[in-house]
Scaffold this motif. Structure first.
Motif, PDB file in Angstrom:
ATOM      1  N   HIS A 172       1.126  -1.768  -0.210  1.00 19.04           N
ATOM      2  CA  HIS A 172      -0.222  -0.039   0.225  1.00 19.04           C
ATOM      3  C   HIS A 172       0.601   1.425   0.069  1.00 19.04           C
ATOM      4  N   ILE A 193      -1.413   3.703  -3.744  1.00 16.50           N
ATOM      5  CA  ILE A 193      -1.338   2.153  -5.125  1.00 16.50           C
ATOM      6  C   ILE A 193      -3.020   1.696  -5.250  1.00 16.50           C
ATOM      7  N   VAL A 194      -3.280   0.924  -6.477  1.00 14.18           N
ATOM      8  CA  VAL A 194      -4.660   0.228  -6.407  1.00 14.18           C
ATOM      9  C   VAL A 194      -4.075  -0.830  -6.172  1.00 14.18           C
ATOM     10  N   CYS A 195      -4.334  -1.269  -4.627  1.00  8.75           N
ATOM     11  CA  CYS A 195      -4.250  -2.509  -4.300  1.00  8.75           C
ATOM     12  C   CYS A 195      -4.795  -3.712  -4.074  1.00  8.75           C
ATOM     13  N   HIS A 214      -8.797  -0.929  -1.807  1.00  9.49           N
ATOM     14  CA  HIS A 214      -8.610   0.162  -1.916  1.00  9.49           C
ATOM     15  C   HIS A 214      -9.393   1.406  -1.716  1.00  9.49           C
ATOM     16  N   CYS A 258      -4.484   6.135   0.713  1.00  6.34           N
ATOM     17  CA  CYS A 258      -4.477   5.000  -0.237  1.00  6.34           C
ATOM     18  C   CYS A 258      -3.370   5.040  -1.687  1.00  6.34           C
ATOM     19  N   MET A 288      -9.628   2.546   1.509  1.00  5.93           N
ATOM     20  CA  MET A 288      -7.883   2.973   2.878  1.00  5.93           C
ATOM     21  C   MET A 288      -8.471   4.531   3.059  1.00  5.93           C
TER      22      MET A 288
HETATM   23 CU    CU Z   1      -4.679   0.838  -2.376  1.00  6.81          CU
END
Ligand code: CU
Length: 126
Positions: A77, A110-112, A116, A108, A119
């Motif tokens: 992340h 980052i495309v996690c 996502h 967040c 977050m």
């Molecule tokens: Cu993310």
């Protein structure tokens, strides 16, 4: 008196050796990094997992250099703080910022995965 001098020299060498390796945090990097000359007086650790930050709200003092540190406990992340010029991820996991009073949005970066968008958290500076 020869032995006394020898003892003195030995202890002096010992002190020099000890102080040589203990000083500063991240000593090897400090010399080459000119982008962040500030020293943080506080640290905020934000822990990320799938898919949340460890707190919904974080509080730090205003007008104080604070090191924001991202720890990925599960998954990968990032941490972005809107209006605070903070964008952390695996490549760069901490940054020292001095913020004005207010409430900032954290999310967040980052495309996690599936969670996502959930977050998010708040950073309260006061
Ligand atoms: Cu993310």
């Amino acid at each position: 008196m020869r032995s006394k001098w020898a003892a003195l020299l030995t202890s002096a060498a010992l002190v020099a050796a000890l102080s040589g390796c203990g000083g500063g945090n991240g000593g090897d990097k400090a010399a080459s990094s000119s982008a962040e000359p500030q020293t943080a007086s506080e640290q905020l650790v934000v822990k990320a997992s799938n898919w949340k930050f460890d707190q919904e709200e974080y509080t730090i003092p205003k007008d104080t250099p604070v090191e924001i540190k991202l720890v990925n406990e599960e998954g990968a992340h990032g941490l972005q703080i809107k209006g605070a010029d903070v964008k952390l991820s695996n490549g760069k996991t901490s940054k020292i910022v001095t913020l004005k009073e207010g409430t900032y949005e954290m999310k967040c970066s980052i495309v996690c995965g599936t969670g996502h968008l959930a977050m998010t958290a708040k950073l309260v500076v006061k």
